[in-house]
Design an enzyme around this catalytic site. Structure first.
Site, PDB file in Angstrom:
ATOM      1  N   LEU A 273      -8.768   4.849   2.665  1.00  0.00           N
ATOM      2  CA  LEU A 273      -7.788   5.878   3.019  1.00  0.00           C
ATOM      3  C   LEU A 273      -6.912   6.280   1.845  1.00  0.00           C
ATOM      4  O   LEU A 273      -6.329   7.364   1.851  1.00  0.00           O
ATOM      5  CB  LEU A 273      -6.896   5.380   4.165  1.00  0.00           C
ATOM      6  CG  LEU A 273      -7.592   5.084   5.493  1.00  0.00           C
ATOM      7  CD1 LEU A 273      -6.586   4.540   6.495  1.00  0.00           C
ATOM      8  CD2 LEU A 273      -8.280   6.328   6.035  1.00  0.00           C
ATOM      9  N   GLY A 274      -6.807   5.422   0.830  1.00  0.00           N
ATOM     10  CA  GLY A 274      -5.963   5.750  -0.312  1.00  0.00           C
ATOM     11  C   GLY A 274      -5.678   4.523  -1.144  1.00  0.00           C
ATOM     12  O   GLY A 274      -6.005   3.388  -0.781  1.00  0.00           O
TER      13      GLY A 274
ATOM     14  N   GLY B 289      -2.653   2.887  -4.132  1.00  0.00           N
ATOM     15  CA  GLY B 289      -1.404   2.987  -4.872  1.00  0.00           C
ATOM     16  C   GLY B 289      -1.362   1.960  -5.987  1.00  0.00           C
ATOM     17  O   GLY B 289      -2.368   1.323  -6.320  1.00  0.00           O
ATOM     18  N   GLY B 290      -0.175   1.802  -6.580  1.00  0.00           N
ATOM     19  CA  GLY B 290      -0.047   0.875  -7.698  1.00  0.00           C
ATOM     20  C   GLY B 290      -0.203  -0.569  -7.295  1.00  0.00           C
ATOM     21  O   GLY B 290      -0.598  -1.410  -8.112  1.00  0.00           O
ATOM     22  N   PHE B 291       0.110  -0.904  -6.029  1.00  0.00           N
ATOM     23  CA  PHE B 291       0.093  -2.292  -5.601  1.00  0.00           C
ATOM     24  C   PHE B 291      -0.969  -2.602  -4.551  1.00  0.00           C
ATOM     25  O   PHE B 291      -1.173  -3.760  -4.212  1.00  0.00           O
ATOM     26  CB  PHE B 291       1.468  -2.694  -5.033  1.00  0.00           C
ATOM     27  CG  PHE B 291       2.581  -2.593  -6.029  1.00  0.00           C
ATOM     28  CD1 PHE B 291       2.685  -3.502  -7.063  1.00  0.00           C
ATOM     29  CD2 PHE B 291       3.510  -1.574  -5.956  1.00  0.00           C
ATOM     30  CE1 PHE B 291       3.703  -3.405  -7.993  1.00  0.00           C
ATOM     31  CE2 PHE B 291       4.525  -1.469  -6.875  1.00  0.00           C
ATOM     32  CZ  PHE B 291       4.629  -2.386  -7.904  1.00  0.00           C
TER      33      PHE B 291
ATOM     34  N   VAL C   2      -5.717   0.952   0.732  1.00  0.00           N
ATOM     35  CA  VAL C   2      -5.612   1.023   2.190  1.00  0.00           C
ATOM     36  C   VAL C   2      -6.950   1.488   2.765  1.00  0.00           C
ATOM     37  O   VAL C   2      -7.541   2.460   2.286  1.00  0.00           O
ATOM     38  CB  VAL C   2      -4.486   1.985   2.633  1.00  0.00           C
ATOM     39  CG1 VAL C   2      -4.363   1.992   4.158  1.00  0.00           C
ATOM     40  CG2 VAL C   2      -3.159   1.579   1.998  1.00  0.00           C
TER      41      VAL C   2
ATOM     42  N   LYS D   5      -4.033  -2.781   4.621  1.00  0.00           N
ATOM     43  CA  LYS D   5      -3.513  -2.664   3.255  1.00  0.00           C
ATOM     44  C   LYS D   5      -3.863  -3.931   2.486  1.00  0.00           C
ATOM     45  O   LYS D   5      -3.377  -5.022   2.799  1.00  0.00           O
ATOM     46  CB  LYS D   5      -1.993  -2.456   3.318  1.00  0.00           C
ATOM     47  CG  LYS D   5      -1.310  -2.275   1.984  1.00  0.00           C
ATOM     48  CD  LYS D   5       0.176  -2.012   2.229  1.00  0.00           C
ATOM     49  CE  LYS D   5       0.936  -1.800   0.929  1.00  0.00           C
ATOM     50  NZ  LYS D   5       2.372  -1.558   1.187  1.00  0.00           N
TER      51      LYS D   5
ATOM     52  N   ASP E  39      12.569   2.551  -1.297  1.00  0.00           N
ATOM     53  CA  ASP E  39      11.451   3.422  -1.695  1.00  0.00           C
ATOM     54  C   ASP E  39      11.215   4.505  -0.644  1.00  0.00           C
ATOM     55  O   ASP E  39      10.080   4.780  -0.261  1.00  0.00           O
ATOM     56  CB  ASP E  39      10.180   2.603  -1.908  1.00  0.00           C
ATOM     57  CG  ASP E  39       9.191   3.304  -2.845  1.00  0.00           C
ATOM     58  OD1 ASP E  39       9.608   4.269  -3.525  1.00  0.00           O
ATOM     59  OD2 ASP E  39       8.016   2.908  -2.885  1.00  0.00           O
TER      60      ASP E  39
END
Length: 637
Positions: free
Chosen positions: A333-334, A336-338, A341, A355, A450
């Site tokens: 699904l995507g 990020g930096g950490f 997902v 995640k 955030d």
């Protein structure tokens, strides 16, 4: 002579690599014969499979031969049945198949005769397979309990198929006693399929199933530029290379010359490298041991945290469960930096977002932050944590699935935007309620740090839910001020006091600032506004809002809105400006933000403008100029 004396080890390495890279002008015929191929449709075929008539039998493993069927798909013949090969995953050594009889059923006819399949277990194994019983020649009339399983077939060439029953169904034995013939078809079960609906058995057969294979590993040979094959005379694996066949890899040969080359490589390349790491380890031994000790202690701390917080009542899964619910991480699904997902499904059929956290220098800080904070929440505008996984470096968090994704795509891309201004206003209001709950509604105050459109997820009804608590901080004593060793957050949404402590203390007002930047983007769509300023690099979007609001000018948002919508937008802009005040004490609490959003627009006053907003950089004195430059970089000016 001088060049020879000063020949560096790098020169020697390059010389050796050039020597090893030289190939014969005529490549080996077996190497040429085993080029990957396909049937026109479907996956590329390479070892351990091979296509009869197109590739030589030594290009594949015995029993792994495929044929190109009349429909242009590769087929594999298992005892009594032909199966279409739909997909092959060479890294995971698995492939998906379905009965070829389903593909031939193109004109609504009854399925041709499907026979029992006996899997050659030495070569293949089922993956997550259940048997579907197809029963025929049943007595008439059928008992009442069995009539529910009837799947009439009235087309041409009727196969007299009467019943379709799962092998775990309690009425299976009754069906076997009332029908003369039965065929067992392996299929993959999805969700809770308790009974086959009339006409669905063909779709279930078309779904097929997955198989794993047992054959020699080909990765080493392929990594060295070879093509894998099989020596039928000696019944052993062979790596076909341009210079001829080898046992395991193109980098291994029996000739003395190749052994000499390998020794030369070991001396020239490996020995200095090993020596380098030995020296490096000797100088950094203490630091490395401290790193390992800190990492081990961190894992112990996480385990202790999870044991001490079992009352948080989230389900703990093992890593095998995570792979199963995500179908081996098939639907990304995507990223990020950490974390990455993936879409997943629980055993009860609910869709989830899984995640998978990456290992970072912060070890498990993000994991603890997220579990510790979100497990304490229960609010309609906070995403629900359904479970987690912690097995050493493998850490995962399981959330409820949000079908409409994040707010980001709806406010940064007009082409995708399907939200009306009333919906955007309600999203802003719902997000405010969620942040207020974190600040005031929990026993422990939670600071998110955030808040941004990427972390506001939308459910099927576009209700907002705050997510991603990896940077969150807990305040057990409900203290407003927190101590932070460094900046955290996302550029463009970070409060100025986080970057420079001269602006004030870091507190829950930092979340208010991030929220203000977000609703300014929602109301103004900063990516699409024509601000009418020639030197945009010297201006900041809030400046433009101040100018127009103070002069009571109608905001030109490049969109057509009615009077009521225009008031909504104006209200969001005014509230946003209050929230992004540089002085944290001048910002409203989230409770006050909700009052302003729900209140009358006439009661809202435009906040005082910070002095440095409109001053060109060259007009500022050096100390203030530094601060202005810092803020401009933080907010992407």
């Amino acid at each position: 002579m001088k060049y020879t004396v000063f020949l560096t080890s790098l020169d020697i390495c390059i010389f050796c690599l050039i020597l090893l890279s030289r190939k014969s002008s005529a490549a080996d015929f077996q190497y040429e014969a085993c080029v990957p191929s396909n049937c026109g449709n479907g996956p590329n075929i390479t070892f351990p499979f091979y296509i009869e008539g197109m590739q030589e039998s030594y290009c594949g493993y015995p029993g792994f031969h495929l044929n190109c069927g009349k429909h242009g798909y590769p087929t594999i013949s298992l005892p009594e049945n032909d199966y279409i090969v739909e997909n092959i995953s060479y890294p995971s050594r698995s492939f998906r198949v379905y009965n070829a009889a389903v593909l031939s059923n193109l004109k609504g006819r009854c399925l041709p005769q499907i026979r029992n399949t006996t899997l050659p277990i030495r070569e293949f194994q089922y993956v997550n397979v259940t048997n579907l019983y197809l029963l025929s020649n049943c007595i008439e009339p059928l008992p009442k309990d069995l009539s529910l399983y009837k799947v009439d077939c009235q087309g041409e060439n009727r196969d007299n198929l009467d019943l379709a029953i799962w092998d775990m169904d309690e009425n299976l034995q009754n069906g076997l006693e009332n029908c003369e013939k039965n065929v067992v078809a392996p299929v993959e079960v999805q969700g809770d399929e308790e009974r086959i609906v009339v006409g669905e058995y063909e779709e279930i057969l078309r779904r097929g199933f997955e198989l794993n294979w047992n054959a020699s590993d080909c990765s080493t040979c392929q990594r060295d530029g070879g093509r894998c094959g099989f020596n039928t005379a000696t019944s052993s694996f062979r790596c076909f290379c341009p210079d001829g066949p080898h046992r395991r890899s193109c980098g291994i040969a029996d000739s003395g010359r190749r052994k000499l080359k390998l020794i030369l490589i070991a001396v020239v390349l490996v020995a200095p490298t090993v020596l380098f790491f030995i020296i490096l380890f000797a100088f950094n031994k203490r630091k490395y041991m401290l790193y390992l000790k800190e990492k081990m202690q961190n894992d112990k701390d996480i385990d202790l945290f999870l044991k001490n917080n079992e009352i948080l009542a989230t389900i703990r899964y093992n890593y095998f469960d995570i792979k199963k619910m995500t179908n081996s991480f098939r639907d990304n699904l995507g990223e990020g930096g950490f974390a990455r997902v993936y879409r997943g499904k629980l055993s009860d059929g609910r869709l989830v977002a899984v995640k998978i956290l990456k290992e970072s220098k912060g070890f498990g800080e993000e994991f603890i932050n997220e579990v510790a904070s979100i497990s304490r929440t229960s609010h309609v505008n906070i995403v629900t944590l359904l479970g987690f996984c912690f097995e050493g470096s493998k850490r995962a968090l399981i959330y409820e699935f949000m079908p409409n994704g994040s707010l980001e795509k709806f406010i940064f891309s007009r082409a995708e935007c399907q939200l009306g201004w009333e919906q955007l206003f309600q999203i802003a209001l719902g997000t405010a309620h969620g942040i207020e709950y974190l600040h005031q509604g929990c026993n422990t105050r939670i600071l998110h740090f955030d808040i941004k459109p990427h972390n506001i997820l939308l459910d099927k009804d576009f209700n907002p839910k705050i997510s991603d608590f990896g940077l969150a901080r807990l305040c057990p004593n409900r203290s407003s001020i927190v101590l932070m060793p460094g900046a955290r957050g996302t550029i463009g949404y970070i409060a100025p006091e986080i970057v420079c402590r001269n602006f004030g203390n870091v507190s829950h007002k930092s979340d208010v600032y991030s929220y203000g930047m977000m609703i300014l983007e929602m109301a103004g769509e900063t990516k699409n506004i024509e601000v009418g300023i020639d030197h945009s690099s010297e201006n900041y979007f809030p400046d433009w809002i101040y100018k127009n609001l103070e002069q009571s000018v109608k905001l030109d948002l490049n969109i057509i809105v009615n009077a009521n919508e225009h008031l909504r937008i104006r209200k969001m802009l005014v509230v946003g400006l209050w929230c992004i005040h540089t002085d944290p004490t001048a910002r409203p609490s989230m409770s006050r933000v909700i009052e302003m959003l729900e209140g009358n627009i006439e009661s809202l006053q435009i906040p005082p403008k910070p002095n440095f907003f409109l001053q060109p950089r060259e007009a500022l004195n050096p100390s203030i100029s530094e601060v202005a430059l810092t803020l401009s970089e933080v907010h992407g000016v």
